[in-house]
Design a protein around this motif. Structure first.
Motif, PDB file in Angstrom:
ATOM      1  N   SER A  99       9.035 -14.934  -4.475  1.00  0.00           N
ATOM      2  CA  SER A  99       8.118 -13.803  -4.443  1.00  0.00           C
ATOM      3  C   SER A  99       8.570 -12.789  -5.491  1.00  0.00           C
ATOM      4  O   SER A  99       9.704 -12.827  -5.984  1.00  0.00           O
ATOM      5  CB  SER A  99       8.124 -13.156  -3.060  1.00  0.00           C
ATOM      6  N   ASP A 100       7.682 -11.878  -5.804  1.00  0.00           N
ATOM      7  CA  ASP A 100       8.040 -10.830  -6.765  1.00  0.00           C
ATOM      8  C   ASP A 100       9.132  -9.931  -6.194  1.00  0.00           C
ATOM      9  O   ASP A 100       9.958  -9.389  -6.938  1.00  0.00           O
ATOM     10  CB  ASP A 100       6.808  -9.998  -7.134  1.00  0.00           C
ATOM     11  N   ALA A 101       9.155  -9.765  -4.863  1.00  0.00           N
ATOM     12  CA  ALA A 101      10.201  -8.946  -4.245  1.00  0.00           C
ATOM     13  C   ALA A 101      11.569  -9.583  -4.454  1.00  0.00           C
ATOM     14  O   ALA A 101      12.551  -8.893  -4.771  1.00  0.00           O
ATOM     15  CB  ALA A 101       9.914  -8.769  -2.755  1.00  0.00           C
ATOM     16  N   ALA A 102      11.661 -10.899  -4.282  1.00  0.00           N
ATOM     17  CA  ALA A 102      12.940 -11.581  -4.469  1.00  0.00           C
ATOM     18  C   ALA A 102      13.379 -11.520  -5.925  1.00  0.00           C
ATOM     19  O   ALA A 102      14.562 -11.274  -6.222  1.00  0.00           O
ATOM     20  CB  ALA A 102      12.825 -13.035  -4.016  1.00  0.00           C
ATOM     21  N   GLY A 138      14.658  -2.765  -7.297  1.00  0.00           N
ATOM     22  CA  GLY A 138      13.950  -3.985  -7.690  1.00  0.00           C
ATOM     23  C   GLY A 138      13.124  -4.547  -6.554  1.00  0.00           C
ATOM     24  O   GLY A 138      12.007  -5.028  -6.745  1.00  0.00           O
ATOM     25  N   TYR A 139      13.665  -4.491  -5.334  1.00  0.00           N
ATOM     26  CA  TYR A 139      12.920  -4.975  -4.168  1.00  0.00           C
ATOM     27  C   TYR A 139      11.648  -4.159  -3.958  1.00  0.00           C
ATOM     28  O   TYR A 139      10.578  -4.713  -3.719  1.00  0.00           O
ATOM     29  CB  TYR A 139      13.793  -4.920  -2.912  1.00  0.00           C
ATOM     30  N   LEU A 140      11.765  -2.844  -4.032  1.00  0.00           N
ATOM     31  CA  LEU A 140      10.590  -1.993  -3.814  1.00  0.00           C
ATOM     32  C   LEU A 140       9.503  -2.257  -4.861  1.00  0.00           C
ATOM     33  O   LEU A 140       8.316  -2.336  -4.535  1.00  0.00           O
ATOM     34  CB  LEU A 140      10.992  -0.518  -3.824  1.00  0.00           C
ATOM     35  N   ILE A 141       9.912  -2.402  -6.106  1.00  0.00           N
ATOM     36  CA  ILE A 141       8.946  -2.666  -7.169  1.00  0.00           C
ATOM     37  C   ILE A 141       8.314  -4.044  -6.971  1.00  0.00           C
ATOM     38  O   ILE A 141       7.088  -4.214  -7.073  1.00  0.00           O
ATOM     39  CB  ILE A 141       9.615  -2.556  -8.550  1.00  0.00           C
ATOM     40  N   GLY A 142       9.110  -5.050  -6.659  1.00  0.00           N
ATOM     41  CA  GLY A 142       8.589  -6.399  -6.443  1.00  0.00           C
ATOM     42  C   GLY A 142       7.683  -6.480  -5.231  1.00  0.00           C
ATOM     43  O   GLY A 142       6.666  -7.185  -5.226  1.00  0.00           O
ATOM     44  N   ARG A 143       8.034  -5.784  -4.162  1.00  0.00           N
ATOM     45  CA  ARG A 143       7.200  -5.791  -2.944  1.00  0.00           C
ATOM     46  C   ARG A 143       5.837  -5.181  -3.238  1.00  0.00           C
ATOM     47  O   ARG A 143       4.811  -5.653  -2.749  1.00  0.00           O
ATOM     48  CB  ARG A 143       7.932  -5.007  -1.850  1.00  0.00           C
ATOM     49  N   ASP A 144       5.817  -4.138  -4.053  1.00  0.00           N
ATOM     50  CA  ASP A 144       4.554  -3.524  -4.442  1.00  0.00           C
ATOM     51  C   ASP A 144       3.694  -4.517  -5.225  1.00  0.00           C
ATOM     52  O   ASP A 144       2.483  -4.612  -5.007  1.00  0.00           O
ATOM     53  CB  ASP A 144       4.817  -2.265  -5.270  1.00  0.00           C
ATOM     54  N   LYS A 145       4.316  -5.287  -6.115  1.00  0.00           N
ATOM     55  CA  LYS A 145       3.577  -6.304  -6.864  1.00  0.00           C
ATOM     56  C   LYS A 145       3.037  -7.389  -5.939  1.00  0.00           C
ATOM     57  O   LYS A 145       1.923  -7.879  -6.122  1.00  0.00           O
ATOM     58  CB  LYS A 145       4.466  -6.940  -7.931  1.00  0.00           C
ATOM     59  N   ASP A 146       3.832  -7.761  -4.922  1.00  0.00           N
ATOM     60  CA  ASP A 146       3.374  -8.758  -3.950  1.00  0.00           C
ATOM     61  C   ASP A 146       2.154  -8.251  -3.189  1.00  0.00           C
ATOM     62  O   ASP A 146       1.221  -9.002  -2.925  1.00  0.00           O
ATOM     63  CB  ASP A 146       4.488  -9.101  -2.951  1.00  0.00           C
ATOM     64  N   ARG A 147       2.156  -6.989  -2.827  1.00  0.00           N
ATOM     65  CA  ARG A 147       0.999  -6.430  -2.111  1.00  0.00           C
ATOM     66  C   ARG A 147      -0.245  -6.436  -2.989  1.00  0.00           C
ATOM     67  O   ARG A 147      -1.342  -6.745  -2.538  1.00  0.00           O
ATOM     68  CB  ARG A 147       1.303  -4.999  -1.668  1.00  0.00           C
ATOM     69  N   LYS A 148      -0.061  -6.076  -4.258  1.00  0.00           N
ATOM     70  CA  LYS A 148      -1.210  -6.040  -5.167  1.00  0.00           C
ATOM     71  C   LYS A 148      -1.760  -7.424  -5.453  1.00  0.00           C
ATOM     72  O   LYS A 148      -2.960  -7.590  -5.618  1.00  0.00           O
ATOM     73  CB  LYS A 148      -0.821  -5.348  -6.478  1.00  0.00           C
ATOM     74  N   GLY A 150      -1.690  -9.927  -3.376  1.00  0.00           N
ATOM     75  CA  GLY A 150      -2.219 -10.504  -2.161  1.00  0.00           C
ATOM     76  C   GLY A 150      -1.254 -11.440  -1.454  1.00  0.00           C
ATOM     77  O   GLY A 150      -1.592 -12.055  -0.462  1.00  0.00           O
ATOM     78  N   ARG A 151      -0.051 -11.584  -1.952  1.00  0.00           N
ATOM     79  CA  ARG A 151       0.930 -12.457  -1.325  1.00  0.00           C
ATOM     80  C   ARG A 151       1.393 -11.856   0.003  1.00  0.00           C
ATOM     81  O   ARG A 151       1.686 -12.562   0.954  1.00  0.00           O
ATOM     82  CB  ARG A 151       2.117 -12.670  -2.258  1.00  0.00           C
ATOM     83  N   VAL A 152       1.472 -10.533   0.087  1.00  0.00           N
ATOM     84  CA  VAL A 152       1.869  -9.829   1.297  1.00  0.00           C
ATOM     85  C   VAL A 152       0.723  -8.903   1.668  1.00  0.00           C
ATOM     86  O   VAL A 152       0.140  -8.248   0.806  1.00  0.00           O
ATOM     87  CB  VAL A 152       3.163  -9.023   1.047  1.00  0.00           C
ATOM     88  N   GLN A 153       0.415  -8.842   2.954  1.00  0.00           N
ATOM     89  CA  GLN A 153      -0.654  -7.954   3.411  1.00  0.00           C
ATOM     90  C   GLN A 153      -0.202  -6.509   3.309  1.00  0.00           C
ATOM     91  O   GLN A 153       0.914  -6.172   3.710  1.00  0.00           O
ATOM     92  CB  GLN A 153      -1.041  -8.286   4.859  1.00  0.00           C
ATOM     93  N   PRO A 154      -1.042  -5.618   2.764  1.00  0.00           N
ATOM     94  CA  PRO A 154      -0.641  -4.211   2.653  1.00  0.00           C
ATOM     95  C   PRO A 154      -0.518  -3.553   4.025  1.00  0.00           C
ATOM     96  O   PRO A 154      -1.151  -3.966   4.994  1.00  0.00           O
ATOM     97  CB  PRO A 154      -1.760  -3.580   1.840  1.00  0.00           C
ATOM     98  N   LYS A 155       0.320  -2.522   4.096  1.00  0.00           N
ATOM     99  CA  LYS A 155       0.484  -1.784   5.340  1.00  0.00           C
ATOM    100  C   LYS A 155      -0.790  -0.978   5.628  1.00  0.00           C
ATOM    101  O   LYS A 155      -1.445  -0.486   4.732  1.00  0.00           O
ATOM    102  CB  LYS A 155       1.657  -0.807   5.227  1.00  0.00           C
ATOM    103  N   ASN A 156      -1.096  -0.828   6.892  1.00  0.00           N
ATOM    104  CA  ASN A 156      -2.289  -0.038   7.275  1.00  0.00           C
ATOM    105  C   ASN A 156      -1.896   1.335   7.684  1.00  0.00           C
ATOM    106  O   ASN A 156      -0.941   1.702   8.129  1.00  0.00           O
ATOM    107  CB  ASN A 156      -3.041  -0.724   8.408  1.00  0.00           C
TER     108      ASN A 156
END
Length: 156
Positions: A99-102, A138-148, A150-156
């Motif tokens: 994933s982009d987060a990893a 790096g994790y925060l930036i990658g997690r944001d890319k994953d959300r954009k 669609g790999r990870v569902q965005p927080k509601n």
């Protein structure tokens, strides 16, 4: 094309050698060269225009295909309303690979460790602190890319 130019130039030189009007022949030769260059330019412009028209046709076909597929999906969804009501949101297929987060974590940790070691006088301490901070960023930036993506569902 090169052979055509060579034949044209040799022909004009032979013609000019046979006559006494050297200035007229030189002018004719010059005009012939200009005409050939102009025809080559015109030919390249025609090719470019044809390529542009073909690209426009392909783009229009792709756009039409996308529209057709979208309409078909909408019609299918409209014809089966009970199936959509019973099932929850479809789960996306599990993506393979990192994933982009990893990736961001690993890259951030490496960059932070190198940066920390270079900045701090005690290289070990600086590398550890820089690695932890870099990994977090790096994790925060990658997690944001994953959300954009669609790999990870965005927080509601």
């Amino acid at each position: 094309m090169k052979y055509l130019f060579s034949i044209l130039i040799i022909g004009t030189m032979l013609m000019s050698a046979c006559s006494n009007n050297a200035k007229e022949q030189a002018l004719i030769k010059q005009q012939a060269i200009v005409a050939v260059k102009d025809s080559l330019k015109l030919d390249s412009f025609k090719k470019a225009e044809i390529k542009k028209q073909e690209d426009a046709k392909i783009a229009a076909q792709v756009k039409e295909e996308k529209r057709t597929l979208l309409l078909a999906e909408q019609n299918e969804a409209a014809s089966h309303p009970s199936a959509n009501q019973n099932s929850e949101a479809p789960t996306p297929a599990k993506k393979k690979g990192w994933s982009d987060a990893a990736k961001g974590t690993v890259i951030g940790a490496g960059a932070g460790a190198i940066g920390g070691a270079l900045i701090d006088k005690k290289h070990g301490r600086g590398a550890i602190i820089g690695g932890v901070v870099g990994a977090g960023a790096g994790y925060l930036i990658g997690r944001d890319k994953d959300r954009k993506s669609g790999r990870v569902q965005p927080k509601n």
